[in-house]
Scaffold this motif. Structure first.
Motif, PDB file in Angstrom:
ATOM      1  N   ASP A 156       0.929  -1.429  -0.126  1.00 26.47           N
ATOM      2  CA  ASP A 156      -0.144   0.015  -0.044  1.00 26.47           C
ATOM      3  C   ASP A 156       0.833   1.215   0.129  1.00 26.47           C
ATOM      4  N   LEU A 157       2.202   1.251   0.591  1.00 26.06           N
ATOM      5  CA  LEU A 157       3.556   1.926   0.199  1.00 26.06           C
ATOM      6  C   LEU A 157       4.532   1.598   0.641  1.00 26.06           C
ATOM      7  N   ILE A 158       4.796   2.692  -0.933  1.00 27.65           N
ATOM      8  CA  ILE A 158       6.600   2.316  -0.880  1.00 27.65           C
ATOM      9  C   ILE A 158       7.570   3.817  -1.138  1.00 27.65           C
ATOM     10  N   LEU A 159       8.156   3.360   0.052  1.00 26.57           N
ATOM     11  CA  LEU A 159       9.798   4.567   0.176  1.00 26.57           C
ATOM     12  C   LEU A 159      10.852   3.253  -0.842  1.00 26.57           C
ATOM     13  N   ASN A 160      11.632   4.679  -1.482  1.00 27.60           N
ATOM     14  CA  ASN A 160      13.003   5.036  -2.277  1.00 27.60           C
ATOM     15  C   ASN A 160      12.973   5.880  -1.632  1.00 27.60           C
ATOM     16  N   PHE A 161      14.181   6.435  -1.064  1.00 25.57           N
ATOM     17  CA  PHE A 161      15.035   7.655  -0.663  1.00 25.57           C
ATOM     18  C   PHE A 161      16.062   7.362  -0.708  1.00 25.57           C
ATOM     19  N   ASN A 162      16.850   8.336  -1.153  1.00 28.74           N
ATOM     20  CA  ASN A 162      18.348   7.757  -1.313  1.00 28.74           C
ATOM     21  C   ASN A 162      18.536   6.668  -2.068  1.00 28.74           C
TER      22      ASN A 162
ATOM     23  N   GLY B 294      -2.298   2.744  -3.548  1.00 28.51           N
ATOM     24  CA  GLY B 294      -1.465   2.910  -2.683  1.00 28.51           C
ATOM     25  C   GLY B 294       0.070   4.079  -3.205  1.00 28.51           C
ATOM     26  N   LEU B 295       0.702   4.472  -2.376  1.00 35.61           N
ATOM     27  CA  LEU B 295       1.655   5.942  -2.461  1.00 35.61           C
ATOM     28  C   LEU B 295       2.935   5.099  -2.417  1.00 35.61           C
ATOM     29  N   LEU B 296       4.045   5.714  -3.426  1.00 31.19           N
ATOM     30  CA  LEU B 296       5.236   5.586  -3.398  1.00 31.19           C
ATOM     31  C   LEU B 296       5.081   7.135  -3.266  1.00 31.19           C
ATOM     32  N   LEU B 297       6.401   7.084  -1.899  1.00 32.66           N
ATOM     33  CA  LEU B 297       6.865   8.789  -2.058  1.00 32.66           C
ATOM     34  C   LEU B 297       8.921   8.027  -2.525  1.00 32.66           C
ATOM     35  N   PHE B 298       9.387   9.144  -3.320  1.00 35.45           N
ATOM     36  CA  PHE B 298      10.472   8.863  -3.605  1.00 35.45           C
ATOM     37  C   PHE B 298      11.573  10.124  -3.149  1.00 35.45           C
ATOM     38  N   ASP B 299      12.764   9.986  -3.209  1.00 36.88           N
ATOM     39  CA  ASP B 299      13.283  11.462  -2.159  1.00 36.88           C
ATOM     40  C   ASP B 299      14.541  10.859  -2.637  1.00 36.88           C
TER      41      ASP B 299
ATOM     42  N   ALA C 115      15.487  15.971  -5.943  1.00 40.43           N
ATOM     43  CA  ALA C 115      14.253  15.322  -5.839  1.00 40.43           C
ATOM     44  C   ALA C 115      13.711  14.183  -5.712  1.00 40.43           C
ATOM     45  N   ARG C 116      12.286  15.122  -4.772  1.00 43.47           N
ATOM     46  CA  ARG C 116      11.228  14.458  -4.026  1.00 43.47           C
ATOM     47  C   ARG C 116       9.430  14.376  -4.799  1.00 43.47           C
ATOM     48  N   LEU C 117       9.084  13.336  -4.564  1.00 44.01           N
ATOM     49  CA  LEU C 117       8.161  13.089  -5.476  1.00 44.01           C
ATOM     50  C   LEU C 117       6.741  12.163  -4.350  1.00 44.01           C
ATOM     51  N   LEU C 118       5.308  12.337  -4.339  1.00 46.85           N
ATOM     52  CA  LEU C 118       4.569  12.038  -3.609  1.00 46.85           C
ATOM     53  C   LEU C 118       3.733  11.364  -4.994  1.00 46.85           C
ATOM     54  N   PHE C 119       3.447   9.643  -5.249  1.00 44.28           N
ATOM     55  CA  PHE C 119       3.016   9.443  -6.345  1.00 44.28           C
ATOM     56  C   PHE C 119       1.785   8.348  -5.608  1.00 44.28           C
ATOM     57  N   ARG C 120       0.716   8.569  -6.384  1.00 42.05           N
ATOM     58  CA  ARG C 120      -0.605   7.539  -6.128  1.00 42.05           C
ATOM     59  C   ARG C 120      -0.904   6.723  -7.683  1.00 42.05           C
ATOM     60  N   LYS C 121      -1.139   5.654  -6.674  1.00 40.49           N
ATOM     61  CA  LYS C 121      -1.353   4.720  -8.425  1.00 40.49           C
ATOM     62  C   LYS C 121      -3.002   4.900  -8.413  1.00 40.49           C
ATOM     63  N   LYS C 122      -3.385   4.878  -9.804  1.00 38.46           N
ATOM     64  CA  LYS C 122      -4.944   4.456  -9.909  1.00 38.46           C
ATOM     65  C   LYS C 122      -5.968   3.921  -9.296  1.00 38.46           C
TER      66      LYS C 122
END
Ligand code: SAM
Length: 203
Positions: free
Chosen positions: A105-111, A129-134, A182-189
């Motif tokens: 439901d949630l994925i983090l991709n940091f550094n 679901g959400l994906l946070l990328f930074d 660069a950081r971004l919060l993405f939500r899958k359809k």
């Protein structure tokens, strides 16, 4: 790759807490919005390091799986989880060529930047679901010490996610310091609701 494991093990051995004990400020700032939007509590932390973000999510009630190649980073994460009495599944995985099999439901991709893993991250998100990328972007200074393959170009993160079947809820690039990010919060359809074909009107 074994070279990555050796390099990161050395870094994590060199200090008590190489990346600090606090979660990423981006994650800490967004956690209430994340909790209000996620379709469930199954979370994945990609390249978790010493687990600062995994532990933060676990404290917020998520069931967290945390992947990394560094056994030293993972061991530090496990120790902290035990000390704090929270549960995180820390697994040693080489993400190079890795296929994510579970759904989250949630994925983090940091550094961490492995461009060919991004479509697989999105594919493994549950609908909504959400994906946070930074992660860091190229700068003259960073290009002296970092492999350019691991640095984002301006606008690149937004371009990648714009093509991936969802909504970008937040996107930002901070370029004014030595470590542009660069950081971004993405939500899958979300799944399209089932609409039965309307029955024929009765005369
Ligand atoms: C800068 S650290 C980020 C750690 C964590 N995401 C954070 O922000 O605290 C990069 C991490 O990537 C991991 N890593 C590097 N190459 C990897 C690979 N091929 N497979 C899995 N993890 C890898 C390293 O061990 C390290 O923990």
């Amino acid at each position: 790759m074994d070279a990555d494991r050796i390099k990161w093990n050395k870094r994590f051995e060199s200090q008590d807490s190489f990346l600090g004990e606090h979660p990423s400020p981006f994650l800490a700032r967004e956690i209430e919005r994340i909790k209000s939007l996620v379709p469930g509590l199954n979370a994945l932390d990609i390249a978790c390091g010493e687990g600062r973000n995994s532990l933060f999510l676990a404290r917020h009630g998520f069931k967290v799986t945390a992947l990394d190649i560094s056994d030293i980073g993972l061991a530090k994460g496990r120790n902290r989880a035990q000390t704090e009495g929270v549960n995180v599944e820390f697994l040693r995985v080489d993400l190079d060529g890795h296929i994510i099999k579970e759904r989250y439901d949630l994925i983090l991709n940091f550094n961490f930047l492995q461009r060919d893993l991004i479509p697989s991250e999105v594919a493994s998100l549950n609908p909504g679901g959400l994906l946070l990328f930074d992660t860091i972007m190229a700068s003259e200074l960073l290009l002296q010490t970092h492999d350019p393959a691991y640095l984002l170009q301006p606008g690149e993160l937004h371009r990648i996610f714009a093509a991936l079947g969802g909504n970008i809820l937040y996107s930002e690039e901070s370029c004014s310091c030595d470590m542009p990010t660069a950081r971004l919060l993405f939500r899958k359809k979300r799944a399209t609701p089932f609409r039965p074909y309307p029955p024929a009107a009765t005369p």
